[in-house]
Design a protein around this motif. Structure first.
Motif, mmCIF file in Angstrom:
data_model
loop_
_atom_site.group_PDB
_atom_site.id
_atom_site.type_symbol
_atom_site.label_atom_id
_atom_site.label_comp_id
_atom_site.label_asym_id
_atom_site.label_seq_id
_atom_site.Cartn_x
_atom_site.Cartn_y
_atom_site.Cartn_z
ATOM 1 N N PRO A 1 -55.960 -55.291 29.619
ATOM 2 C CA PRO A 1 -54.794 -56.102 29.962
ATOM 3 C C PRO A 1 -55.012 -57.612 29.809
ATOM 4 N N ASP A 2 -56.269 -58.059 29.725
ATOM 5 C CA ASP A 2 -56.527 -59.498 29.541
ATOM 6 C C ASP A 2 -56.806 -59.825 28.072
ATOM 7 N N ALA A 3 -56.398 -58.923 27.165
ATOM 8 C CA ALA A 3 -56.576 -59.141 25.730
ATOM 9 C C ALA A 3 -55.223 -59.185 25.039
ATOM 10 N N ARG A 4 -55.161 -59.873 23.910
ATOM 11 C CA ARG A 4 -53.929 -59.876 23.113
ATOM 12 C C ARG A 4 -54.281 -60.019 21.630
ATOM 13 N N LEU A 5 -53.452 -59.398 20.799
ATOM 14 C CA LEU A 5 -53.650 -59.428 19.355
ATOM 15 C C LEU A 5 -52.988 -60.663 18.771
ATOM 16 N N LEU A 6 -53.650 -61.301 17.813
ATOM 17 C CA LEU A 6 -53.064 -62.426 17.087
ATOM 18 C C LEU A 6 -52.310 -61.892 15.866
ATOM 19 N N PRO A 7 -51.456 -62.700 15.248
ATOM 20 C CA PRO A 7 -50.612 -62.220 14.144
ATOM 21 C C PRO A 7 -51.392 -61.478 13.058
ATOM 22 N N ASN A 8 -50.820 -60.363 12.607
ATOM 23 C CA ASN A 8 -51.351 -59.508 11.536
ATOM 24 C C ASN A 8 -52.623 -58.751 11.921
ATOM 25 N N CYS A 9 -53.059 -58.887 13.163
ATOM 26 C CA CYS A 9 -54.307 -58.238 13.581
ATOM 27 C C CYS A 9 -54.212 -56.724 13.454
ATOM 28 N N PRO B 1 -63.405 -59.044 10.326
ATOM 29 C CA PRO B 1 -63.311 -60.470 10.649
ATOM 30 C C PRO B 1 -61.970 -61.116 10.306
ATOM 31 N N LYS B 2 -61.187 -60.463 9.436
ATOM 32 C CA LYS B 2 -59.878 -61.029 9.088
ATOM 33 C C LYS B 2 -58.813 -60.679 10.123
ATOM 34 N N ALA B 3 -59.159 -59.831 11.073
ATOM 35 C CA ALA B 3 -58.263 -59.517 12.197
ATOM 36 C C ALA B 3 -58.791 -60.249 13.423
ATOM 37 N N ALA B 4 -57.943 -61.002 14.092
ATOM 38 C CA ALA B 4 -58.392 -61.828 15.224
ATOM 39 C C ALA B 4 -57.622 -61.484 16.492
ATOM 40 N N ALA B 5 -58.307 -61.642 17.621
ATOM 41 C CA ALA B 5 -57.701 -61.357 18.920
ATOM 42 C C ALA B 5 -58.356 -62.229 19.985
ATOM 43 N N ILE B 6 -57.685 -62.341 21.120
ATOM 44 C CA ILE B 6 -58.199 -63.083 22.274
ATOM 45 C C ILE B 6 -58.524 -62.073 23.377
ATOM 46 N N HIS B 7 -59.707 -62.185 23.944
ATOM 47 C CA HIS B 7 -60.064 -61.370 25.115
ATOM 48 C C HIS B 7 -60.763 -62.301 26.100
ATOM 49 N N HIS B 8 -60.030 -62.760 27.082
ATOM 50 C CA HIS B 8 -60.542 -63.780 27.990
ATOM 51 C C HIS B 8 -61.829 -63.344 28.680
ATOM 52 N N TYR B 9 -62.706 -64.293 28.893
ATOM 53 C CA TYR B 9 -64.049 -64.032 29.408
ATOM 54 C C TYR B 9 -64.059 -63.776 30.911
ATOM 55 N N ASP B 10 -64.704 -62.690 31.327
ATOM 56 C CA ASP B 10 -65.032 -62.413 32.723
ATOM 57 C C ASP B 10 -63.836 -62.554 33.660
#
Length: 223
Positions: A33-41, A170-179
């Motif tokens: 739930p603390d992760a999100r996909l960036l465009p085209n991921c 590596p061409k697919a990017a996402a955010i997963h907040h730390y701790d």
């Protein structure tokens, strides 16, 4: 969206299995739930997952922060989990931990500089796209014997044992907040992790011995 509410907390793996059993898609996305996909991921992950019949799971290039300054390091090899207690008792400045840190930092940098799908020996279940047929051949999604933690390590070991590759695209990017774990639950978190670690070792035994034996078998066949 279909919502399922259990009468009690039956564990992370158990709940994921409920969704898996009701879903018929060719690909399964696990995302904390603390992760999100960036465009085209997601599109890039699907393309990489189905590019080869031996690909079992694909993760994106993950950043720890919204500004995309901090990369998520690679998960440690499964064989190192057997020596987790021993390594932690040596301290971060011991020669063995400094060597492992140097070696793993070098491998992580190689991944971060790569422009092609990067083969790894382990992934994180916090953000990964999985091939449904590969999961079924490996015995299903998660072992509900793990209440929390190491259920993903167990899964990826089963996939690699069946001959499937694990990749990072590596061409697919996402955010997963730390701790993002609640500070009040840190002791409980460590307890779950220790219990699951013991379950993993009892289930799989000495991973490094199995991997060494398989490597020797591959070498001796052509010889």
């Amino acid at each position: 969206v279909t919502l399922r509410v259990n009468d009690r907390n039956r564990g992370f793996g158990f709940a994921c299995n409920q969704a898996f059993q009701e879903f018929e898609g060719d690909a399964i996305l696990l995302m904390n739930p603390d992760a999100r996909l960036l465009p085209n991921c997601l599109m890039r992950l699907q393309k990489t997952l189905f590019a080869g019949s031996d690909v079992g799971a694909v993760s994106p290039q993950v950043f720890w922060d919204d500004d995309r300054e901090f990369y998520l390091p690679l998960p440690y090899p499964m064989s190192l989990y057997e020596f987790r207690s021993l390594l932690s008792s040596r301290g971060s400045r011991s020669w063995v931990n400094r060597f492992i840190g140097f070696w793993w930092r070098k491998k992580s940098i190689k991944l971060w500089q790569s422009e092609k799908p990067f083969k790894v020996g382990n992934l994180s279940g916090g953000l990964v796209l999985l091939d449904r047929m590969a999961l079924l051949k490996a015995g299903g999604l998660f072992d509900p014997g793990f209440f929390l933690y190491f259920e993903d390590t167990d899964l990826f070991l089963r996939l690699t044992d069946k001959g499937y590759r694990l990749l990072i695209e590596p061409k697919a990017a996402a955010i997963h907040h730390y701790d993002q774990c609640g500070r009040r639950e840190l002791l409980e978190k460590r307890r779950f992790m220790a219990e699951s670690h013991d379950i993993f070792l009892k289930k799989h035994g000495k991973v490094w011995k199995r991997r060494t034996k398989k490597a020797l078998e591959r070498f001796l066949r052509p010889a």
